[in-house]
Design an enzyme around this catalytic site. Sequence first.
Site, PDB file in Angstrom:
ATOM      1  CG  ASP A  92       1.186 -15.732 -24.294  1.00  0.00           C
ATOM      2  OD1 ASP A  92       2.316 -15.241 -24.453  1.00  0.00           O
ATOM      3  OD2 ASP A  92       0.936 -16.614 -23.456  1.00  0.00           O
ATOM      4  CD  GLU A 156       5.774 -16.499 -20.137  1.00  0.00           C
ATOM      5  OE1 GLU A 156       6.454 -16.825 -19.153  1.00  0.00           O
ATOM      6  OE2 GLU A 156       4.682 -15.897 -20.032  1.00  0.00           O
TER       7      GLU A 156
END
Length: 457
Positions: A92, A156
């Site tokens: 991400d 994250e």
Amino acid sequence: MKQDPIADAIAAMIPAARTELAELVAFRSVADPDVSPLGESERAARWIAAALRAEEFTDVSVVDMSDGRQSVYGFLPGPPDTPTVLLYAHFDVQPALDESAWTSPPFTLTERDGRWYGRGAADCKGAVLMHLLALRALRAHGGPPVNVKVIVEGSEEQGTGGLEDYARAHPGLLAADAVLVADAGNVRCGVPTVTAALRGITMLRVRVETLRGDLHSGQFGGPAPDALLALLKILDSLTGDDGATRVRGLSADGTWPGVDYPEADFRRDAGLLDGVRLTGTGSVGDRLWARPSVGVMGIDCPPVAGATPTLHATARAAISLRLPPGQDAVTATSLLTAHIRRHTPWGARVSVEPLGQGEPFRADTSGAAYRAMEEAMAVAYPGQAVRLGGFGGGIPLCNALADLYPRAEILLIGLSEPEANIHAVDESVSVDELRRLATAEAHFLRTYAAAKSRCGA
């Protein structure tokens, strides 16, 4: 100079790695549905799973997390009776909200002057390629010398805790003798660094109310308190005249024992304007990695364009407090909340809402894994000694793994050196750093396996 077949193999794979990283960067995998469709993250997860299967991982799965996101897990068996190493990265990315400010499109990998530009190129999709390059080089030269687990996280940057929840619910999944977290960076390009400390964080939303509604400042200004001014006074109280964070009960005199950050280098990396002084006291390393640091993430207030002479009834701000290792995020949140209430002027009503927090982390650099990394870095960066560095961002999984597997050694390296400009416009990865760190990782796995074999582990 002695030939290194591992380094040569990785260098030969760099052109293909560029093509792969371009494919991965093209996914707009921001783990926030308000910014990017979750389908983009799901496609990135499938891409990584396919890449692991192509490397002959025997157990690959795309795992649904408690936060609604996905992570990718894989297992590659090594020889019998060898240790297990867990490799971490995340796919991400931060949003690229103002795409027009980028020199080249943020989701199109573009090469300029030895760097590949694109959102996630360094943080942290480039690390996925770093792991793949290291494993491919080892496969071409006898195969992996250890059991390898890979976990690539999908949320994250949001800090929503999905992977930590999953790890605690399935404690055997990520169990390992050593963990290589590829989400940090060298203190400077070409200077090999193992990160020994991560800052924690707590984030709060503050709302101040003074009036039932906005008022004409000519008619009521003077006696009637302005909520925006009250909020600004609260924010001003968080730092002293020197700019250092001042929250009662929160220690702000720590010292950093690792490599320092020369002030001239910091000024250049941070883009400080001429004549602007650094805030705080102590060395740059002290201020970055050993002391708390408060910041204002945003304020709700009228824009200058179209502003009117008005007293504001309410005002809001979001603030963050970065914490060095040794300080507790829960305690710091309580101290910060008490400080805000204590410094709210004029009897204004104030409410404080927690937005999220993460604990700081300190790595143990005294074990076999760290010594193996020192040897490996010496191969990838000839003539350079490994430095111990700190890193500004938190990686929540590190604390979860330390709690679950207290005997595991956790090492942090990565591609996010200062020129990478992570989380900002024109993020990029140094091609040379990618090549060198992939080489270091491959040699680390070999050296660590040999070291554990010698001590009978």
